[in-house]
Design an enzyme around this catalytic site. Structure first.
Site, mmCIF file in Angstrom:
data_model
loop_
_atom_site.group_PDB
_atom_site.id
_atom_site.type_symbol
_atom_site.label_atom_id
_atom_site.label_comp_id
_atom_site.label_asym_id
_atom_site.label_seq_id
_atom_site.Cartn_x
_atom_site.Cartn_y
_atom_site.Cartn_z
ATOM 1 N N GLY A 232 2.983 -5.314 7.512
ATOM 2 C CA GLY A 232 2.042 -6.414 5.954
ATOM 3 C C GLY A 232 0.849 -6.775 7.656
ATOM 4 O O GLY A 232 0.796 -5.747 8.352
ATOM 5 N N SER A 233 0.255 -7.138 7.531
ATOM 6 C CA SER A 233 -0.777 -8.190 7.880
ATOM 7 C C SER A 233 -0.518 -8.918 8.613
ATOM 8 O O SER A 233 0.698 -9.946 8.863
ATOM 9 C CB SER A 233 -1.220 -9.012 6.547
ATOM 10 O OG SER A 233 -0.842 -10.001 6.267
ATOM 11 N N GLU B 145 5.596 -4.122 12.009
ATOM 12 C CA GLU B 145 4.419 -2.671 11.754
ATOM 13 C C GLU B 145 3.119 -4.025 10.577
ATOM 14 O O GLU B 145 3.574 -4.549 9.920
ATOM 15 C CB GLU B 145 5.103 -1.667 10.889
ATOM 16 C CG GLU B 145 6.463 -1.108 11.238
ATOM 17 C CD GLU B 145 5.520 -0.495 11.960
ATOM 18 O OE1 GLU B 145 4.934 0.181 12.971
ATOM 19 O OE2 GLU B 145 7.014 0.167 13.214
ATOM 20 N N LEU B 146 2.178 -3.978 11.905
ATOM 21 C CA LEU B 146 1.000 -4.828 11.093
ATOM 22 C C LEU B 146 -0.635 -3.723 11.145
ATOM 23 O O LEU B 146 -0.142 -2.899 11.081
ATOM 24 C CB LEU B 146 0.407 -6.207 12.426
ATOM 25 C CG LEU B 146 2.159 -7.087 12.751
ATOM 26 C CD1 LEU B 146 1.932 -7.843 13.847
ATOM 27 C CD2 LEU B 146 2.845 -7.303 10.979
ATOM 28 N N CYS C 122 -2.880 1.217 7.395
ATOM 29 C CA CYS C 122 -3.178 0.673 8.293
ATOM 30 C C CYS C 122 -3.626 1.465 9.595
ATOM 31 O O CYS C 122 -4.122 0.859 10.197
ATOM 32 C CB CYS C 122 -1.756 0.133 8.672
ATOM 33 S SG CYS C 122 -0.595 1.457 8.841
ATOM 34 N N ASN D 26 0.994 -1.452 -0.042
ATOM 35 C CA ASN D 26 -0.284 0.377 0.064
ATOM 36 C C ASN D 26 0.329 1.525 -0.101
ATOM 37 O O ASN D 26 0.067 1.884 -0.568
ATOM 38 C CB ASN D 26 -1.019 -0.237 1.346
ATOM 39 C CG ASN D 26 -0.190 0.029 1.848
ATOM 40 O OD1 ASN D 26 0.660 -0.530 2.390
ATOM 41 N ND2 ASN D 26 -0.818 0.414 2.985
ATOM 42 N N GLU E 224 -10.052 -6.230 10.554
ATOM 43 C CA GLU E 224 -9.392 -4.913 9.988
ATOM 44 C C GLU E 224 -10.342 -4.917 8.335
ATOM 45 O O GLU E 224 -9.927 -5.832 7.393
ATOM 46 C CB GLU E 224 -7.692 -4.985 9.471
ATOM 47 C CG GLU E 224 -7.134 -4.396 8.755
ATOM 48 C CD GLU E 224 -5.536 -4.188 8.623
ATOM 49 O OE1 GLU E 224 -5.558 -5.370 8.137
ATOM 50 O OE2 GLU E 224 -4.634 -2.899 8.687
HETATM 51 P P1 NAP Z 1 1.026 -8.905 3.595
HETATM 52 O O1 NAP Z 1 -0.202 -10.008 2.583
HETATM 53 O O2 NAP Z 1 0.910 -8.980 5.012
HETATM 54 O O3 NAP Z 1 1.930 -9.169 2.454
HETATM 55 C C1 NAP Z 1 3.192 -8.052 2.767
HETATM 56 C C2 NAP Z 1 4.482 -8.920 2.659
HETATM 57 O O4 NAP Z 1 4.939 -9.971 3.291
HETATM 58 C C3 NAP Z 1 4.444 -8.819 1.328
HETATM 59 O O5 NAP Z 1 6.196 -8.369 0.349
HETATM 60 C C4 NAP Z 1 4.237 -10.480 1.075
HETATM 61 O O6 NAP Z 1 4.864 -10.914 -0.095
HETATM 62 C C5 NAP Z 1 4.717 -10.609 2.120
HETATM 63 N N1 NAP Z 1 5.089 -12.320 2.494
HETATM 64 C C6 NAP Z 1 3.564 -13.090 2.059
HETATM 65 N N2 NAP Z 1 3.627 -14.444 2.141
HETATM 66 C C7 NAP Z 1 5.552 -14.299 2.939
HETATM 67 C C8 NAP Z 1 5.732 -15.431 3.371
HETATM 68 N N3 NAP Z 1 5.675 -16.061 4.070
HETATM 69 N N4 NAP Z 1 7.346 -14.802 4.288
HETATM 70 C C9 NAP Z 1 7.750 -13.595 4.014
HETATM 71 N N5 NAP Z 1 7.010 -12.220 3.031
HETATM 72 C C10 NAP Z 1 5.837 -12.884 3.409
HETATM 73 O O7 NAP Z 1 0.013 -7.924 3.218
HETATM 74 P P2 NAP Z 1 -0.255 -6.258 2.305
HETATM 75 O O8 NAP Z 1 -1.658 -6.907 1.806
HETATM 76 O O9 NAP Z 1 0.521 -6.056 1.513
HETATM 77 O O10 NAP Z 1 -0.029 -5.547 3.090
HETATM 78 C C11 NAP Z 1 -1.385 -4.576 3.949
HETATM 79 C C12 NAP Z 1 -1.408 -5.364 4.988
HETATM 80 O O11 NAP Z 1 -0.365 -4.207 5.947
HETATM 81 C C13 NAP Z 1 -2.496 -4.438 6.351
HETATM 82 O O12 NAP Z 1 -2.990 -5.769 7.091
HETATM 83 C C14 NAP Z 1 -1.863 -3.827 6.852
HETATM 84 O O13 NAP Z 1 -2.538 -2.886 7.975
HETATM 85 C C15 NAP Z 1 -0.448 -3.747 7.136
HETATM 86 N N6 NAP Z 1 0.183 -2.243 7.601
HETATM 87 C C16 NAP Z 1 0.831 -2.329 7.988
HETATM 88 C C17 NAP Z 1 1.666 -0.705 7.930
HETATM 89 C C18 NAP Z 1 1.885 -0.312 9.841
HETATM 90 O O14 NAP Z 1 2.841 0.756 9.234
HETATM 91 N N7 NAP Z 1 1.369 -1.068 10.799
HETATM 92 C C19 NAP Z 1 1.763 -0.401 7.375
HETATM 93 C C20 NAP Z 1 1.362 -0.829 5.904
HETATM 94 C C21 NAP Z 1 0.739 -1.649 5.654
HETATM 95 P P3 NAP Z 1 3.310 -10.546 -1.809
HETATM 96 O O15 NAP Z 1 2.785 -9.409 -1.873
HETATM 97 O O16 NAP Z 1 4.457 -11.487 -2.628
HETATM 98 O O17 NAP Z 1 2.267 -12.070 -1.254
#
Ligand code: NAP
Length: 470
Positions: free
Chosen positions: A225-226, A245-246, A279, A149, A373
């Site tokens: 990420g998530s 950072e979730l 997030c 994002n 979420e």
């Molecule tokens: P995501 O699905 O968790 O993916 C995040 C990253 O993790 C991507 O690069 C993904 O790769 C990678 N990934 C997936 N499976 C993995 C594994 N088994 N091992 C290592 N890496 C893996 O999250 P998203 O949909 O991109 O982002 C949305 C989430 O991020 C939301 O929950 C949001 O709240 C959170 N977020 C938090 C913050 C904060 O600062 N707290 C900021 C922004 C976003 P692929 O894309 O190849 O699957």
């Protein structure tokens, strides 16, 4: 585009299309990296870490500062590519680019500030003739796993502090939005980063993630990420430093004494920016006591006025969601809420990945729209009796990343600050606000550790304690 592994721009065995979420067109392609690529990157990054650790703080400062300048040089082309790969409106993309430069400038400054601390050992009983101080050293190799994002801003929040602290870094960008990360690596190399100090491996996290985060050559994993992927990474990483950072389902409380004009002005920005895929988006609105009706009346026209469309069009106020499956999920959660008695006051419609800005009233805290979420462009309004109930509902969540209250009462504000479970707290603003120098991170399932260059540098270094026995 290619990925950058072990000092070379390289293709994978296969490639992945990067699609424009607005019209489905192919923006570019990236390689599908493999576990072999991870292995080559880490072998090289170990050498790169030694090179980085030998640079002076000022040399690291210069590289990062030049990279910030290069981001600003390419501001408009970066912003357009960002909008095309992610779908956020062009004004938000331009803002993200300017913040990315700012993060690199802040990180550059931190490269000059890795100071030591003298520890007054003679404060311990019976201690005499000892001199103690700490030394901060880089971790070595940092793995930076990034979400879709904020594909430029959040890559910089990881790469900037990692290099400032004297580490090598291996970036794993999100598969939906890998292009910005690749551009960051290009610009860092142009700015003079040692070629084995920076790497980017594109490809599905499900295929290459474990190989990266579990490898003992990685000494620090920084992930945004998530929640569920974060937990999986923590388990796979084993004994190494992690920053997580979730997600969140952030709540804003509106008290009867709030300035409703301000609430109506601010909330659409804090709930619908990037189609709610932030997030700290305001997902839950807790209307306290008598304010419910007036709040809805003030908000309704503002939400109705957000124009959806092509995010490259300057007149568009909100673009598409990243994936159609996510837009469909938002629709399902809203349908479910309606079946339970909630009402859709504005929006609710979907066309492919474009989901209308949506205001749902009469939401009860146990609905999925409230307690999970959402990560989409809908806000649920819940009626609460008083500040006690509002804070209790705000806290009734596994998450705790951001929380806010609108009130003119100092007592209510102070009580909220004391009692709310949240890493970020806003008084008289929505839950979505950040400037990049502040410590940023969540409590509970929203994560571990802090970002913001000054704080991230601490997370990306080890502290050695030295005692001189005189
Ligand atoms: P995501 O699905 O968790 O993916 C995040 C990253 O993790 C991507 O690069 C993904 O790769 C990678 N990934 C997936 N499976 C993995 C594994 N088994 N091992 C290592 N890496 C893996 O999250 P998203 O949909 O991109 O982002 C949305 C989430 O991020 C939301 O929950 C949001 O709240 C959170 N977020 C938090 C913050 C904060 O600062 N707290 C900021 C922004 C976003 P692929 O894309 O190849 O699957």
């Amino acid at each position: 585009m290619k990925m950058y592994v072990a000092g070379q721009w390289t293709n994978g065995r296969d490639s992945i299309d990067v699609l424009n979420p607005y019209d489905g067109s192919v923006v570019d392609t990236v390689p599908r990296g493999s576990a072999d690529d991870v292995d080559r990157a880490l072998a090289s990054a170990e050498r790169g870490a030694k090179v980085m650790a030998e640079l002076t703080g000022f040399e690291r400062y210069e590289i990062l500062h030049r990279a910030g300048d290069l981001i600003l040089r390419d501001q408009e082309s970066l912003a357009r590519m960002l909008t095309q790969e992610e779908g956020k409106i062009i004004s938000e993309a331009r803002f993200e680019v300017s913040r990315a430069a700012e993060i690199l400038y802040l990180s550059a400054e931190e490269a000059k500030r890795l100071g030591a601390e003298v520890i007054p050992l003679d404060g311990g009983p019976g201690v005499k003739d000892k001199f103690g101080f700490t030394v901060r050293v880089p971790c070595g190799v940092v793995a930076a796993v990034c979400p879709f994002n904020f594909p430029l801003h959040l890559v910089c929040h990881k790469v900037g502090p990692a290099l400032a602290a004297g580490n090598a870094v291996v970036v794993k960008p999100a598969t939906d939005t890998p292009l910005m990360g690749v551009r960051v690596i290009e610009l860092l190399l142009e700015a003079g980063a040692p070629e084995e100090a920076v790497h980017i491996i594109t490809g599905p996290g499900s295929e290459i993630g474990d190989a990266l985060v579990s490898d003992p050559r990685v000494r620090k994993v920084t992930f945004t990420g998530s929640r569920d992927i974060g937990e999986r990474i923590c388990k796979a990483a084993g004994i190494k430093k992690v920053t997580m950072e979730l997600g969140s389902n952030a709540a804003a409380i509106v008290m009867p004494d709030a300035d409703l004009d301000k609430v109506a002005e601010v909330l659409p920005q804090t709930a619908f920016a990037n189609a709610g895929q932030v997030c700290i988006s305001t997902q839950r609105l807790l209307a306290t006591g008598s304010v419910y009706g007036d709040l809805i009346d003030a908000l309704k026209p503002k939400v109705e006025a957000i124009a959806t469309g092509n995010p490259l069009d300057e007149a568009t106020g909100m673009g598409p969601m990243i994936r159609e499956s996510d837009a469909a999920r938002v629709g399902e959660w809203i349908d479910e809420a309606q079946a339970g008695g909630a009402e859709v006051l504005v929006g609710g419609g979907r066309n492919g990945q474009m989901f209308e800005p949506t205001l749902v009233t009469n939401v009860s805290p146990d609905m999925r729209l409230s307690c999970d979420e959402l990560f989409g462009p809908a806000v649920g309004v819940t009626r609460v009796a008083d500040i006690e109930e509002a804070i209790a509902i705000s806290n009734d969540s596994n998450y705790g990343l951001s929380a806010s209250i609108f009130t003119e009462s100092l007592d209510s504000a102070m009580r909220f600050i004391r009692d709310v479970d949240s890493g970020n707290i806003h008084i008289n603003w929505g839950t979505q606000w950040r400037t990049d120098l502040m410590p940023y991170g969540g409590v509970k399932d929203s994560g571990l550790g802090k970002e913001g260059p000054k704080y991230a540098v601490e997370e990306m270094t080890e502290l050695k304690m030295v005692v001189m026995h005189l």
